[in-house]
Scaffold this motif. Sequence first.
Motif, PDB file in Angstrom:
ATOM      1  N   ALA A   1     -16.197 -14.316 -30.426  1.00 16.02           N
ATOM      2  CA  ALA A   1     -15.741 -12.932 -30.271  1.00 16.02           C
ATOM      3  C   ALA A   1     -15.738 -12.538 -28.802  1.00 16.02           C
ATOM      4  CB  ALA A   1     -16.635 -11.998 -31.078  1.00 16.02           C
ATOM      5  N   PHE A   2     -16.781 -12.904 -28.076  1.00 14.50           N
ATOM      6  CA  PHE A   2     -16.839 -12.596 -26.645  1.00 14.50           C
ATOM      7  C   PHE A   2     -15.729 -13.311 -25.884  1.00 14.50           C
ATOM      8  CE2 PHE A   2     -21.634 -11.976 -27.341  1.00 14.50           C
ATOM      9  CZ  PHE A   2     -21.468 -10.607 -27.543  1.00 14.50           C
ATOM     10  N   GLU A   3     -15.448 -14.539 -26.276  1.00 13.06           N
ATOM     11  CA  GLU A   3     -14.359 -15.276 -25.621  1.00 13.06           C
ATOM     12  C   GLU A   3     -13.025 -14.579 -25.853  1.00 13.06           C
ATOM     13  OE1 GLU A   3     -12.436 -19.783 -25.489  1.00 13.06           O
ATOM     14  OE2 GLU A   3     -13.896 -19.235 -27.037  1.00 13.06           O
ATOM     15  N   SER A   4     -12.804 -14.120 -27.082  1.00 15.19           N
ATOM     16  CA  SER A   4     -11.559 -13.417 -27.397  1.00 15.19           C
ATOM     17  C   SER A   4     -11.432 -12.130 -26.594  1.00 15.19           C
ATOM     18  CB  SER A   4     -11.511 -13.106 -28.899  1.00 15.19           C
ATOM     19  OG  SER A   4     -10.409 -12.283 -29.209  1.00 15.19           O
ATOM     20  N   LEU A   5     -12.517 -11.395 -26.451  1.00 17.28           N
ATOM     21  CA  LEU A   5     -12.474 -10.125 -25.730  1.00 17.28           C
ATOM     22  C   LEU A   5     -12.331 -10.339 -24.222  1.00 17.28           C
ATOM     23  CD1 LEU A   5     -15.210  -8.162 -27.719  1.00 17.28           C
ATOM     24  CD2 LEU A   5     -12.737  -7.863 -27.841  1.00 17.28           C
ATOM     25  N   SER A   6     -12.901 -11.420 -23.704  1.00 17.16           N
ATOM     26  CA  SER A   6     -12.779 -11.685 -22.270  1.00 17.16           C
ATOM     27  C   SER A   6     -11.380 -12.148 -21.891  1.00 17.16           C
ATOM     28  CB  SER A   6     -13.796 -12.738 -21.838  1.00 17.16           C
ATOM     29  OG  SER A   6     -13.488 -13.987 -22.434  1.00 17.16           O
TER      30      SER A   6
END
Length: 417
Positions: free
Chosen positions: A371-376
């Motif tokens: 999820a963090f990768e997608s948001l970054s």
Amino acid sequence: MNENWLFHWNRIREKLWVKPLLMCLLSIAAAFLATVADQPGIREWMPKVSKESVETLLELVASTMLVIAMFSVGSMVAAYASASSSATPRSFPLVLADDTSQNALSTFIGVFIFSVVALIALKNDFYEQAGVFALFTLTILVFAIVILAFIRWVDSIARLGRLGNTIDKVEKATASAFEQRLHMPYLGGQMALSSTPQGVSIFRESIAYLQRVDMVRLQLLAEKFDLKVHVQSVPGTFCTPNRAIATVEYLNKAEKLGDEGLQALGNCFVLADNRTFDQDPRFGLVVLCEIASRALSPAVNDPGTAIDVIGTLVRLFHQWADGKQRKMPEVQYDRIYVPGLVEQDLFDDAFTGIARDGAGAIEVAVRLQKAFESLSAIGFKPLAKAARVHSQLALARSELAMALPQDIDAVRSAAKF
């Protein structure tokens, strides 16, 4: 003004008695509406209907509607209890404001009142022959409405209070609050100054949450007294008597506000015991995080719900990033300065609890890193920075909580971005 009406309308929707009361009044009016058919020029065209058949139909409706209404109340109470226990008590107002359930309950009670009033009027010869036929037609129509409402309500009550339905309601409320804040990033005012404002501080004696700032009234008072208002507490802030909610900057140094003027400005800040979703997008993120944390507790042990919540949060932050890259809206209240939402704070509300309680669950930890990768990768720098910070924190928590080296390697691999 539309924002003020919307706030009050949302508070009214949370009251379970409002719609049944309105439906009762409409039912009484409908029972007496049948007398219009007895007017000259209309009654000649009305066919004849047996008075006894109408009485039988009304007695049937009156005897069944109260039972159905009591049954619906019991089902709704069970659904409310389920929402509070399986999700979080903070989601209760959203479940209580469910339109389908409120409309069904209002229909059942309203039809019961209609049948009783119409039956009393019919037995006392209030209607003539044409009025009896009109009442018969209204009763058939009302009976059809009840059947449709009951079928729709049964379909809704099967999901009301269920965890997935509650998450959807919280997501919808949070998305609405996000959209409202994106259209008015500073509540319609100007961006708060980076330096500490100089002036007279406004305090409130109440110890409560700030629910809403009445920007319209605050702007009018600022224009009346020729001053600027620097808001220091935004909706969702826990206010105490020693914490200033705003600072007043005088434009005309010769004039000073008295206690009454400062009190009038302070009354523009609505305080209450609980937070609401309207002007407080962070509250929706807190509620979603609470649902995920409860699902990750040893007593529940439901990582699938936590993963579902993570997906919901990703959708909400994508909405936030898309909205922040739009053209900045025009300032509506030029004398009011309001701080905006900080992406790091939004991430703290949304992901800290999940990262803490799901640190030892490999499926949750990996999904969180994805999820963090997608948001970054969205391309919105403040969001990407917050995602990287929380990715490192979540990885550190997982390294401390996990014992199996393979699990730790899997989380590290997901956090490589």
